[in-house]
Design an enzyme around this catalytic site. Sequence first.
Site, PDB file in Angstrom:
ATOM      1  CG  LEU A 127      -9.373 -24.101  22.704  1.00 51.62           C
ATOM      2  CD1 LEU A 127      -9.361 -26.357  23.404  1.00 51.62           C
ATOM      3  CD2 LEU A 127      -8.686 -23.821  21.428  1.00 51.62           C
ATOM      4  CB  ALA A 128      -8.614 -24.374  29.133  1.00 51.05           C
ATOM      5  CG  ASN A 187     -14.860 -17.368  21.237  1.00 53.67           C
ATOM      6  OD1 ASN A 187     -13.914 -18.303  20.879  1.00 53.67           O
ATOM      7  ND2 ASN A 187     -14.810 -17.403  19.749  1.00 53.67           N
ATOM      8  N   GLY A 188     -12.664 -15.681  23.597  1.00 48.28           N
ATOM      9  CA  GLY A 188     -11.319 -14.786  23.438  1.00 48.28           C
ATOM     10  C   GLY A 188     -10.349 -14.436  24.110  1.00 48.28           C
ATOM     11  CG  ASP A 244      -8.607 -15.330  29.331  1.00 55.90           C
ATOM     12  OD1 ASP A 244      -9.376 -15.671  30.017  1.00 55.90           O
ATOM     13  OD2 ASP A 244      -8.659 -14.088  28.660  1.00 55.90           O
ATOM     14  CB  CYS A 282     -14.369 -20.991  24.200  1.00 58.82           C
ATOM     15  SG  CYS A 282     -13.293 -20.873  24.786  1.00 58.82           S
TER      16      CYS A 282
END
Length: 401
Positions: free
Chosen positions: A53-54, A78-79, A103, A2
């Site tokens: 970005l799923a 992001n991660g 998450d 992401c």
Amino acid sequence: MCGITGFIDYQKLVSETDLTNASSAIRHRGGSGNGHIFEKHEKYNLGLANERLATIDISSDGKQPFTSLCGNYTITFNGTIYNYLELRASLIKYGVTFKTLSDTEVLLECYKKWGQQLFDKIDGAFAFAIVDRKEKQLFLARDTMGVKPLYFYKDKNLFAFSSELKGILQYPIDKNTNLNALEKYLRHGYFLGDDTIFLNVFNFKKQHYFIIDLNSGNHLERKFENHPKGIIDMPNDEEQIIVKLNELVTESILKRNVADVNVGVMLSGGYDSATVAAVLQKNQAKKLKTFTLGFEDKTLNEAPHAKMIANFLNTNHTEYYIDNAGAIETLESLPYIFDEPMGDSGAIPLAFLVKKIADQEVKVLLGAEGGDELFAGYSSYKQAIFLHKKSAELPGFAHAC
């Protein structure tokens, strides 16, 4: 992958348009939606944005920036948190109610529950920022190995951050070259420490967090310890070491296969990437997607060997070949990708391959970076071992020199 960005502005010069422009600049990191918050306060303005970005909970419920049910906390993240299901179960026992399966929400609830101690709990690769309205602070952190990128700009009136330098450059900052950092880059071939090509723009340190007081702008920087499973004791017996090492490597690979989307592997033909592919294929029913880059020069081409491994593992394998034209076209794209000088020629074939794979509907791509460093795969390690053995043959007085 992401993209995250945001700011705290004490002169109130940063506009909402600046924030959305910063987010747009890193839109290639997302593809599953985007969002932002922009808040005006008496002493400051702040904003957070996310290009998503799923990969876990791919529904719109996990959109970011994500705000807690109580409204006191908002995160841009992001991660991946590898152990998010375990943490979710633990938090539910504490009475936490979740509204998504992501998450992201688990990470935010970990911060609510444990604050700065959350790093004792989470296992993952991450870069995130949390607006804590209860404590009136901004909390930022980057993972232990620095897998997820994070940059920041800081002066007395503005703090801004982004997953990429191009995001930082959308804010109203002086875009002056850091000549001292450039001189070191020209000497060593890479930027040292936290420096970037731009003055007052820095690489956020891995395994660190920032706490920024929203009212005063004062910030605290700390290194955190991250051992969610504690320190591992290795046995002394060689056979037991091999068994334990196999367990650890397998666990390490499988926990990175946490996704609700297709996962692929870059297969070079070496032991490291072959191990990653073998473990993943062994532990799933459907064919794993593997990808290899080949060269016309047979002395450099590992594609035939990679294909043999793929056939043995029965993966869904794809080969791409790079020629001079493809290399030149990719080379010309590197300044946009990296935003600053990059002295590693290996970036050319990697960027070429990743661009090709992006067209194959693979959102999560695993490699085997670090394998040669961990297991002495480079020829320089063999030379070091040879010299170490030879040094043992020297007389005692020579060791003291």
